[in-house]
Design an enzyme around this catalytic site. Structure first.
Site, PDB file in Angstrom:
ATOM      1  N   ASN A 224     -35.417 -32.291 -49.428  1.00  0.00           N
ATOM      2  CA  ASN A 224     -36.402 -33.255 -48.938  1.00  0.00           C
ATOM      3  C   ASN A 224     -37.201 -32.630 -47.800  1.00  0.00           C
ATOM      4  OD1 ASN A 224     -35.014 -33.809 -46.348  1.00  0.00           O
ATOM      5  ND2 ASN A 224     -33.428 -34.595 -47.724  1.00  0.00           N
TER       6      ASN A 224
ATOM      7  N   LYS B 163     -29.756 -18.846 -64.274  1.00  0.00           N
ATOM      8  CA  LYS B 163     -31.086 -19.435 -64.080  1.00  0.00           C
ATOM      9  C   LYS B 163     -31.505 -20.208 -65.334  1.00  0.00           C
ATOM     10  CE  LYS B 163     -35.826 -18.056 -63.403  1.00  0.00           C
ATOM     11  NZ  LYS B 163     -36.774 -16.980 -63.629  1.00  0.00           N
TER      12      LYS B 163
ATOM     13  N   PHE C  74     -29.157 -42.788 -38.552  1.00  0.00           N
ATOM     14  CA  PHE C  74     -30.614 -42.888 -38.597  1.00  0.00           C
ATOM     15  C   PHE C  74     -30.978 -43.625 -39.871  1.00  0.00           C
ATOM     16  CE2 PHE C  74     -33.294 -40.530 -35.572  1.00  0.00           C
ATOM     17  CZ  PHE C  74     -32.318 -40.168 -34.675  1.00  0.00           C
TER      18      PHE C  74
ATOM     19  N   LYS D 167     -27.162 -51.659 -42.787  1.00  0.00           N
ATOM     20  CA  LYS D 167     -26.495 -50.347 -42.733  1.00  0.00           C
ATOM     21  C   LYS D 167     -25.453 -50.290 -41.628  1.00  0.00           C
ATOM     22  CE  LYS D 167     -29.856 -47.745 -44.951  1.00  0.00           C
ATOM     23  NZ  LYS D 167     -31.088 -47.012 -44.865  1.00  0.00           N
TER      24      LYS D 167
ATOM     25  N   LYS E 144     -21.796 -49.436 -42.901  1.00  0.00           N
ATOM     26  CA  LYS E 144     -21.231 -48.138 -42.538  1.00  0.00           C
ATOM     27  C   LYS E 144     -20.385 -48.207 -41.264  1.00  0.00           C
ATOM     28  CE  LYS E 144     -24.979 -45.639 -44.848  1.00  0.00           C
ATOM     29  NZ  LYS E 144     -25.661 -44.362 -45.021  1.00  0.00           N
TER      30      LYS E 144
END
Ligand code: C5P
Length: 399
Positions: free
Chosen positions: A209, A288, A322, A336, A340
């Site tokens: 990302n 690959k 975060f 969250k 969590k």
């Protein structure tokens, strides 16, 4: 700002010595008392008289034989100092201090210093990149010596590259921060994760990302400067780990999980700023992948949620997550926290300009378990880090 603070300024033999004159002046302008110690090589560039004139006091140059009444005092200068700044600092002086060599007034004084010591290195690019120098810097940083990162640009030797003494304003700013910074994380052990993870598809390709790691690195640096013992576990980024911290590089989520779990029991506070991949290719290929079909199906499997797992086993640790969201920021963040078992969530809205991945700024809200929201305006990730730490500092007080 620096009233009643004594800064001992060590000046070594680099063409950047002329900038030390400006540093000295700026320190004094900010109210500091400055005493200057020069090496013999520095004197080849600028005469001690320059610094004597600016500081209005004697400049230390020789260990022995200097016909001045203060010459026994060199150790006491080092011990009286609120801060010892070496700018410019050559590879030579850094190498000597690293090896415990004290063969002139400056190195003797640095070794005798009881205050924070900050080096502002200046040298040729190849010298800076030399693994011997890099090792020395790392070793000193691990012992609490601080470094103001040199800039990149034109070097006196004609090269372009990293090694230019940081600008005087930046160095003085660093000194001011160091002398005025709260040390509210002293003796606290922080575990901070940063950056993206890479999830291999085959030996040469991966899913990842856009996380730059900037937020986590800024937090690590800020916490370390506030006295914390910081371990930074990071996925691949282009950033240099801040000095003075323990750095553990990882690639995949599974590697990050292992590193985090290894550290967790020794940690007081965990800040998970890493953008962990939720999925990874289920069967990464050993060879690959060839370009054969028009469509390539890749089956993804879910990664462990590291933070969720920590939430299940945590004892006294404070857990900070975060949450990068594109909608229903606060509602999702609160969910969250519960799911969590976190103490805080730092929520940032990825749709706001200047917030989130890659950029140098962030717009965050810090939310606790009770749903109290602390909202901050858009500011640099460095500034955001201190705001986040301010909130956490209230929580750890008295623990
Ligand atoms: O649920 P979400 O991914 O939005 O939660 C973000 C928080 O959880 C971040 O602090 C991130 O570092 C952490 N996380 C994790 N492991 C995952 C996914 C996210 O630790 N697999």
């Amino acid at each position: 700002m620096l009233k009643n603070k004594l800064v001992v300024l060590g000046v070594t033999g680099s063409i950047a010595v002329y900038k030390a004159v400006e540093i000295c002046r700026l320190l004094m302008k900010n109210g500091a008392r400055v005493k200057v110690i020069m090496t013999r090589a520095a004197e080849a560039f600028v005469a001690p008289l320059t610094f004597e004139t600016i500081t209005g006091g004697p400049v230390g140059t020789r260990m022995f034989g200097q016909v001045r009444s203060w010459d026994i005092q060199h150790i006491s200068w080092a011990q009286e100092a609120d801060l010892f700044l070496v700018a410019p600092a050559t590879a030579n002086v850094i190498g000597k201090v690293c090896q415990g060599i004290a063969d002139d007034l400056l190195t003797t004084s640095i070794m005798a210093a009881t205050s924070p010591v900050i080096f502002a290195p200046a040298m040729n690019r190849e010298m800076y990149n030399n693994p011997i120098y890099q090792d020395n810097m790392e070793k000193l940083a691990a012992r609490g010596y601080q470094f103001v990162e040199p800039g990149t640009g034109y070097l006196a030797c004609g090269d372009e590259g990293k090694g230019r003494l940081a600008e005087p304003e930046e160095i003085v700013d660093y000194v001011i921060k160091e002398l005025t910074m709260k040390k509210d994380f002293s003796d606290r052990k922080l575990l901070i994760t940063a950056g993206p993870t890479r999830e291999p598809l085959d030996p040469i390709r991966f899913f990842s990302n856009f996380s730059s790691g900037k937020m986590g690195y800024a937090l690590a640096e800020a916490a370390s400067r506030r006295g914390g013992q910081v371990t930074l576990i990071s996925g691949p980024t282009n950033l240099t780990p801040p000095p003075g911290i323990r750095f553990i590089p990882v690639n995949t989520t599974l590697e990050m999980q292992e590193a985090v779990f290894d550290e967790f029991s020794r940690t007081d506070l965990v800040i998970k700023a890493a953008a962990v991949a939720d999925y990874r290719p289920a069967n990464p290929k050993k060879q690959k992948i060839k370009k054969e079909e028009e469509f390539l199906n890749v089956k993804l499997t879910s990664n462990p949620d590291i933070l969720l797992e920590l939430g299940k086993i945590k004892k006294n640790q404070i857990l900070v997550g975060f949450a990068a969201e594109t909608e229903d920021l606060v509602k999702n963040a609160m969910e969250k926290i519960k799911k969590k078992n976190l103490d805080f969530i730092v929520a940032n809205d990825l749709t706001s300009p200047g917030a989130g991945f890659e950029v140098d700024t962030n717009l965050v809200k810090v939310i606790n378990r009770e749903g109290d929201i602390r909202e901050f305006p858009l500011m640099t990730k460095k500034e955001v880090s201190h705001k986040i730490l301010d909130v956490l500092s209230e929580k750890i007080k008295g623990r």
